[in-house]
Design a protein around this motif. Structure first.
Motif, PDB file in Angstrom:
ATOM      1  N   UNK A 202       0.841  -1.190   0.000  1.00 34.86           N
ATOM      2  CA  UNK A 202       0.000   0.000   0.000  1.00 34.86           C
ATOM      3  C   UNK A 202       0.881   1.247   0.000  1.00 34.86           C
ATOM      4  N   UNK A 203       0.504   2.217  -0.838  1.00 42.79           N
ATOM      5  CA  UNK A 203       1.248   3.479  -0.888  1.00 42.79           C
ATOM      6  C   UNK A 203       0.289   4.648  -0.765  1.00 42.79           C
ATOM      7  N   UNK A 204       0.679   5.628   0.022  1.00 47.99           N
ATOM      8  CA  UNK A 204       0.003   6.920   0.001  1.00 47.99           C
ATOM      9  C   UNK A 204       0.594   7.740  -1.137  1.00 47.99           C
ATOM     10  N   UNK A 205      -0.033   8.853  -1.442  1.00 48.52           N
ATOM     11  CA  UNK A 205       0.501   9.733  -2.485  1.00 48.52           C
ATOM     12  C   UNK A 205       1.896  10.217  -2.110  1.00 48.52           C
ATOM     13  N   UNK A 206       2.073  10.614  -0.851  1.00 50.38           N
ATOM     14  CA  UNK A 206       3.378  11.121  -0.412  1.00 50.38           C
ATOM     15  C   UNK A 206       4.448  10.037  -0.511  1.00 50.38           C
ATOM     16  N   UNK A 207       4.103   8.804  -0.140  1.00 51.42           N
ATOM     17  CA  UNK A 207       5.071   7.706  -0.183  1.00 51.42           C
ATOM     18  C   UNK A 207       5.466   7.366  -1.619  1.00 51.42           C
ATOM     19  N   UNK A 208       4.488   7.353  -2.518  1.00 54.32           N
ATOM     20  CA  UNK A 208       4.808   7.009  -3.901  1.00 54.32           C
ATOM     21  C   UNK A 208       5.577   8.145  -4.581  1.00 54.32           C
ATOM     22  N   UNK A 209       5.257   9.376  -4.218  1.00 52.80           N
ATOM     23  CA  UNK A 209       6.022  10.512  -4.743  1.00 52.80           C
ATOM     24  C   UNK A 209       7.497  10.390  -4.367  1.00 52.80           C
ATOM     25  N   UNK A 210       7.770  10.072  -3.116  1.00 54.22           N
ATOM     26  CA  UNK A 210       9.153   9.911  -2.659  1.00 54.22           C
ATOM     27  C   UNK A 210       9.830   8.774  -3.418  1.00 54.22           C
ATOM     28  N   UNK A 211       9.100   7.691  -3.659  1.00 54.93           N
ATOM     29  CA  UNK A 211       9.672   6.551  -4.379  1.00 54.93           C
ATOM     30  C   UNK A 211      10.034   6.947  -5.811  1.00 54.93           C
ATOM     31  N   UNK A 212       9.168   7.710  -6.463  1.00 54.99           N
ATOM     32  CA  UNK A 212       9.468   8.212  -7.807  1.00 54.99           C
ATOM     33  C   UNK A 212      10.746   9.051  -7.788  1.00 54.99           C
ATOM     34  N   UNK A 213      10.820   9.948  -6.821  1.00 53.24           N
ATOM     35  CA  UNK A 213      11.985  10.835  -6.763  1.00 53.24           C
ATOM     36  C   UNK A 213      13.257  10.056  -6.456  1.00 53.24           C
ATOM     37  N   UNK A 214      13.157   9.044  -5.621  1.00 56.10           N
ATOM     38  CA  UNK A 214      14.306   8.190  -5.326  1.00 56.10           C
ATOM     39  C   UNK A 214      14.779   7.462  -6.577  1.00 56.10           C
ATOM     40  N   UNK A 215      13.842   7.103  -7.441  1.00 58.30           N
ATOM     41  CA  UNK A 215      14.180   6.416  -8.684  1.00 58.30           C
ATOM     42  C   UNK A 215      14.758   7.348  -9.742  1.00 58.30           C
ATOM     43  N   UNK A 216      14.736   8.660  -9.467  1.00 53.01           N
ATOM     44  CA  UNK A 216      15.348   9.616 -10.379  1.00 53.01           C
ATOM     45  C   UNK A 216      14.390  10.496 -11.148  1.00 53.01           C
ATOM     46  N   UNK A 217      13.088  10.357 -10.902  1.00 55.11           N
ATOM     47  CA  UNK A 217      12.113  11.147 -11.665  1.00 55.11           C
ATOM     48  C   UNK A 217      12.016  12.578 -11.127  1.00 55.11           C
ATOM     49  N   UNK A 218      11.730  13.500 -12.035  1.00 53.68           N
ATOM     50  CA  UNK A 218      11.506  14.898 -11.685  1.00 53.68           C
ATOM     51  C   UNK A 218      10.070  15.278 -12.044  1.00 53.68           C
ATOM     52  N   UNK A 219       9.674  16.480 -11.619  1.00 52.47           N
ATOM     53  CA  UNK A 219       8.328  16.994 -11.921  1.00 52.47           C
ATOM     54  C   UNK A 219       7.255  15.970 -11.573  1.00 52.47           C
ATOM     55  N   UNK A 220       7.358  15.349 -10.404  1.00 56.20           N
ATOM     56  CA  UNK A 220       6.420  14.303 -10.002  1.00 56.20           C
ATOM     57  C   UNK A 220       5.084  14.942  -9.608  1.00 56.20           C
ATOM     58  N   UNK A 221       4.001  14.410 -10.180  1.00 54.10           N
ATOM     59  CA  UNK A 221       2.657  14.934  -9.940  1.00 54.10           C
ATOM     60  C   UNK A 221       1.732  13.792  -9.538  1.00 54.10           C
ATOM     61  N   UNK A 222       0.753  14.106  -8.686  1.00 59.47           N
ATOM     62  CA  UNK A 222      -0.247  13.133  -8.251  1.00 59.47           C
ATOM     63  C   UNK A 222      -1.631  13.583  -8.707  1.00 59.47           C
ATOM     64  N   UNK A 223      -2.414  12.642  -9.214  1.00 62.44           N
ATOM     65  CA  UNK A 223      -3.764  12.934  -9.699  1.00 62.44           C
ATOM     66  C   UNK A 223      -4.750  11.956  -9.074  1.00 62.44           C
ATOM     67  N   UNK A 224      -6.024  12.372  -9.044  1.00 63.60           N
ATOM     68  CA  UNK A 224      -7.067  11.541  -8.462  1.00 63.60           C
ATOM     69  C   UNK A 224      -7.920  10.823  -9.467  1.00 63.60           C
ATOM     70  N   UNK A 225      -7.579  10.940 -10.739  1.00 60.61           N
ATOM     71  CA  UNK A 225      -8.325  10.257 -11.795  1.00 60.61           C
ATOM     72  C   UNK A 225      -7.671  10.506 -13.131  1.00 60.61           C
ATOM     73  N   UNK A 226      -8.113   9.788 -14.144  1.00 65.21           N
ATOM     74  CA  UNK A 226      -7.520   9.940 -15.476  1.00 65.21           C
ATOM     75  C   UNK A 226      -7.915  11.245 -16.152  1.00 65.21           C
ATOM     76  N   UNK A 227      -8.816  11.999 -15.521  1.00 61.22           N
ATOM     77  CA  UNK A 227      -9.151  13.327 -16.028  1.00 61.22           C
ATOM     78  C   UNK A 227      -8.172  14.375 -15.504  1.00 61.22           C
ATOM     79  N   UNK A 228      -7.122  13.924 -14.817  1.00 60.26           N
ATOM     80  CA  UNK A 228      -6.092  14.806 -14.236  1.00 60.26           C
ATOM     81  C   UNK A 228      -6.639  15.665 -13.099  1.00 60.26           C
ATOM     82  N   UNK A 229      -7.693  15.181 -12.456  1.00 58.71           N
ATOM     83  CA  UNK A 229      -8.234  15.891 -11.291  1.00 58.71           C
ATOM     84  C   UNK A 229      -7.274  15.773 -10.114  1.00 58.71           C
TER      85      UNK A 229
END
Length: 245
Positions: A202-229
């Motif tokens: 299980x991941x929260x948004x904050x936890x998955x954001x950190x994981x992305x950044x650890x993997x080297x990604x930049x400009x990490x964004x979180x959305x609540x649906x495929x409509x980019x909400x």
């Protein structure tokens, strides 16, 4: 053997995991979602592509699609789906903890909570690092899953799903201080009873954001649906997008 390596699971419970409505939904999302927008010639990798649910509509829009999955049974279904739709796609049997094609893609997608399969956190991180390496500069990774915050709103309520000739009963149990979940499924069809258990991190948004950044990604964004909400109290999914610089 990990649960995700069991082809009997993917075949036996395919009607629950991949109902026809998912195919229709994938067609609609690829056509309308700003997060899944592709143009002709875009190189797209679908990690854990399953039976080709998104491979087909992405290929229809002119993308050069590669689908990777560990299950040969699911790849066989993906090949058949491509034949029926008269589209071409490259389909590869591989483990996403190991599959790397440096700089080969403009977009990598991992959809329908196909991330977090592995008990070892380093193995889940390896999936993101492999995706980062496989992207060309400026390429993006999109991971779609049921976020911890959304999951907490309904976990604990057993579900029953009617399938042809029977019913599948589902119950979720949160484990290890809200870091993992076990989903127990029981298929009852006449005198036949089939059981399986699926484990996910299980991941929260904050936890998955950190994981992305650890993997080297930049400009990490979180959305609540495929409509980019926004990912807020109205979110239905957790969708995280990151860019390879």
């Amino acid at each position: 053997m990990g649960w995700y390596e069991d082809d009997d699971l993917w075949v036996g419970f395919a009607e629950v995991m991949f109902p026809p409505r998912r195919v229709e939904e994938a067609e609609r999302l690829v056509a309308t979602s700003p997060l899944l927008k592709v143009t002709a010639g875009d190189r797209v990798l679908d990690l854990a592509c399953g039976p080709g649910t998104h491979v087909v509509p992405l290929a229809r829009r002119g993308a050069a699609v590669t689908g990777v999955d560990l299950s040969e049974a699911m790849l066989a279904r993906a090949r058949e789906a491509c034949r029926e739709a008269e589209v071409e796609a490259r389909l590869v049997r591989a483990d996403m903890r190991e599959h790397v094609e440096p700089g080969a893609y403009d977009l990598v997608v991992n959809l329908y909570t196909s991330f977090g399969y592995f008990t070892d956190p380093d193995e889940n991180l390896a999936v993101l690092r492999n995706a980062h390496t496989s992207l060309a500069p400026g390429g993006r990774l999109l991971v779609d899953m049921l976020g911890k915050e959304v999951f907490a709103g309904w976990v604990g309520r057993p579900q029953a799903v009617d399938v042809s000739g029977g019913t599948v009963f589902m119950r979720d149990t949160v484990l290890d201080d809200w870091t993992r979940v076990r989903s127990d499924w029981t298929w009852v069809r006449g005198d036949e009873v089939r059981r399986t258990s699926i484990h996910n991190t299980l991941y929260s948004a904050a936890e998955l954001r950190v994981l992305f950044e650890t993997a080297g990604f930049t400009d990490v964004e979180c959305f609540g649906g495929f409509d980019a909400s926004p990912y807020d109290n109205h979110a239905r999914r957790l969708i995280v997008r990151g860019t390879r610089a």
